[in-house]
Design a protein around this motif. Sequence first.
Motif, PDB file in Angstrom:
ATOM      1  N   GLY A   1       6.882  -3.107  -6.706  1.00 21.19           N
ATOM      2  CA  GLY A   1       6.104  -3.867  -7.676  1.00 21.19           C
ATOM      3  C   GLY A   1       4.631  -3.544  -7.709  1.00 21.19           C
ATOM      4  O   GLY A   1       3.973  -3.721  -8.736  1.00 21.19           O
ATOM      5  N   TYR A   2       4.093  -3.042  -6.594  1.00 21.17           N
ATOM      6  CA  TYR A   2       2.677  -2.672  -6.547  1.00 21.17           C
ATOM      7  C   TYR A   2       2.474  -1.184  -6.818  1.00 21.17           C
ATOM      8  O   TYR A   2       1.350  -0.751  -7.049  1.00 21.17           O
ATOM      9  N   GLY A   3       3.555  -0.408  -6.771  1.00 17.14           N
ATOM     10  CA  GLY A   3       3.454   1.035  -6.988  1.00 17.14           C
ATOM     11  C   GLY A   3       3.595   1.404  -8.444  1.00 17.14           C
ATOM     12  O   GLY A   3       2.778   2.144  -9.003  1.00 17.14           O
TER      13      GLY A   3
ATOM     14  N   LYS B   1       0.808  -1.215   0.000  1.00 19.78           N
ATOM     15  CA  LYS B   1       0.000   0.000   0.000  1.00 19.78           C
ATOM     16  C   LYS B   1       0.847   1.274   0.000  1.00 19.78           C
ATOM     17  O   LYS B   1       0.531   2.228  -0.697  1.00 19.78           O
ATOM     18  N   ILE B   2       1.900   1.301   0.788  1.00 24.52           N
ATOM     19  CA  ILE B   2       2.600   2.572   0.978  1.00 24.52           C
ATOM     20  C   ILE B   2       3.777   2.782   0.026  1.00 24.52           C
ATOM     21  O   ILE B   2       4.209   3.913  -0.165  1.00 24.52           O
ATOM     22  N   VAL B   3       4.315   1.696  -0.561  1.00 21.21           N
ATOM     23  CA  VAL B   3       5.332   1.886  -1.606  1.00 21.21           C
ATOM     24  C   VAL B   3       4.560   2.116  -2.909  1.00 21.21           C
ATOM     25  O   VAL B   3       4.439   1.245  -3.760  1.00 21.21           O
ATOM     26  N   ASP B   4       4.024   3.323  -3.024  1.00 21.38           N
ATOM     27  CA  ASP B   4       3.148   3.653  -4.143  1.00 21.38           C
ATOM     28  C   ASP B   4       3.949   4.101  -5.359  1.00 21.38           C
ATOM     29  O   ASP B   4       5.181   3.968  -5.397  1.00 21.38           O
ATOM     30  N   LYS B   5       3.259   4.660  -6.328  1.00 24.17           N
ATOM     31  CA  LYS B   5       3.912   5.066  -7.576  1.00 24.17           C
ATOM     32  C   LYS B   5       5.004   6.107  -7.328  1.00 24.17           C
ATOM     33  O   LYS B   5       6.116   5.999  -7.853  1.00 24.17           O
TER      34      LYS B   5
ATOM     35  N   TYR C   1       4.707   9.216   4.734  1.00 22.59           N
ATOM     36  CA  TYR C   1       3.499   8.418   4.949  1.00 22.59           C
ATOM     37  C   TYR C   1       3.022   8.513   6.391  1.00 22.59           C
ATOM     38  O   TYR C   1       1.851   8.281   6.684  1.00 22.59           O
ATOM     39  N   GLY C   2       3.912   8.879   7.289  1.00 26.61           N
ATOM     40  CA  GLY C   2       3.529   9.002   8.689  1.00 26.61           C
ATOM     41  C   GLY C   2       2.409   9.996   8.913  1.00 26.61           C
ATOM     42  O   GLY C   2       1.634   9.863   9.865  1.00 26.61           O
ATOM     43  N   GLU C   3       2.305  10.996   8.036  1.00 28.46           N
ATOM     44  CA  GLU C   3       1.237  11.987   8.175  1.00 28.46           C
ATOM     45  C   GLU C   3      -0.141  11.327   8.109  1.00 28.46           C
ATOM     46  O   GLU C   3      -1.069  11.757   8.788  1.00 28.46           O
ATOM     47  N   LYS C   4      -0.273  10.294   7.284  1.00 32.22           N
ATOM     48  CA  LYS C   4      -1.553   9.586   7.182  1.00 32.22           C
ATOM     49  C   LYS C   4      -1.871   8.815   8.456  1.00 32.22           C
ATOM     50  O   LYS C   4      -3.029   8.509   8.731  1.00 32.22           O
TER      51      LYS C   4
END
Length: 319
Positions: A96-98, A54-58, A146-149
Amino acid sequence: MWRGSDWIKTLILFFDGIGLLLPNYMQGKPEYEDPTIALPLKDKGLLHILEPEKIVDKEATQTLSTAMVEIIKSGGLDSLDKNTRFHEISYSRLGGYGDEKLAKQLLLDLKAKGLAKDSEDGVSIPMHPMVRSLILVLLSQILRPYGEKLGAELSPATDRPDVIEALKELLSLPNAPSAPHVVALDLETVSVDLRLVPMDEVLGFRETHRKEHRAYIRSIRTLTRELSKLPDEEREEVLKDRGEELQELSNKLKTVGRKEWKQPASFALGMAGAMWKLGSHDYVGALLAAAASLVGARSKEKVETGAYSYLFRAGFGYY
């Protein structure tokens, strides 16, 4: 995963939780491998699983790819011994998911250098251990926003100072605290040897003395941020002015800890910030700028990385 429970016990005294970048297929690993540490943390809501799917996004994948391509092109990885046992890294942590296209291209580039191999299980990639560590260190910086989320500030930490030292040597990173482009601060010993202390007692102590620990962390963080923005000639004066306050807080924590557990102090906690001046062929600077999600890695501006990473030392060395 951590190597020693004593490190996690010290870590949780100073922070609001422990976050692990853990792929989906490894869910439950912390509880299975170290239940005496992971389960109490989980019960108290202090163990946070960060899913790379989820977090290793584009955007994160693009930043990681850019930094790694710079390093590969620089030839910094060419000297690595290929005749070593490769370690697995999840495809999700490679991005791979980003951005599947970029992740595949990065894998092809590493395979061409003999630093990675085709997946054997469909979810992980055999990779040279030093390259694997490099990617994880980069991700620890790239994913900080990502910590902000989560309503939190993510602070990278490790109990593998040997790996960090090896990476610094591999990339020819200067490690002198007085270098004009980096500020490093190694602080007083502020905790005790907790290996024989049950996790429940550590968490109880944490609640009782949380105010003192948080005050110490705030002072460290404020001081480090001030230092990272100052010219070299002003840093010594600021350190002198703030030294007494830090010493007083440190002594208070050491006294409290010794009374509680009657054990000698053995761990040190520090914090570092960096200011890099990037040049047209500064691959290390480009790497750190990318790791902090900054643009303009090839400009000649001075760029604050914002990488205020906590450093932990046990026995030999620190990072």
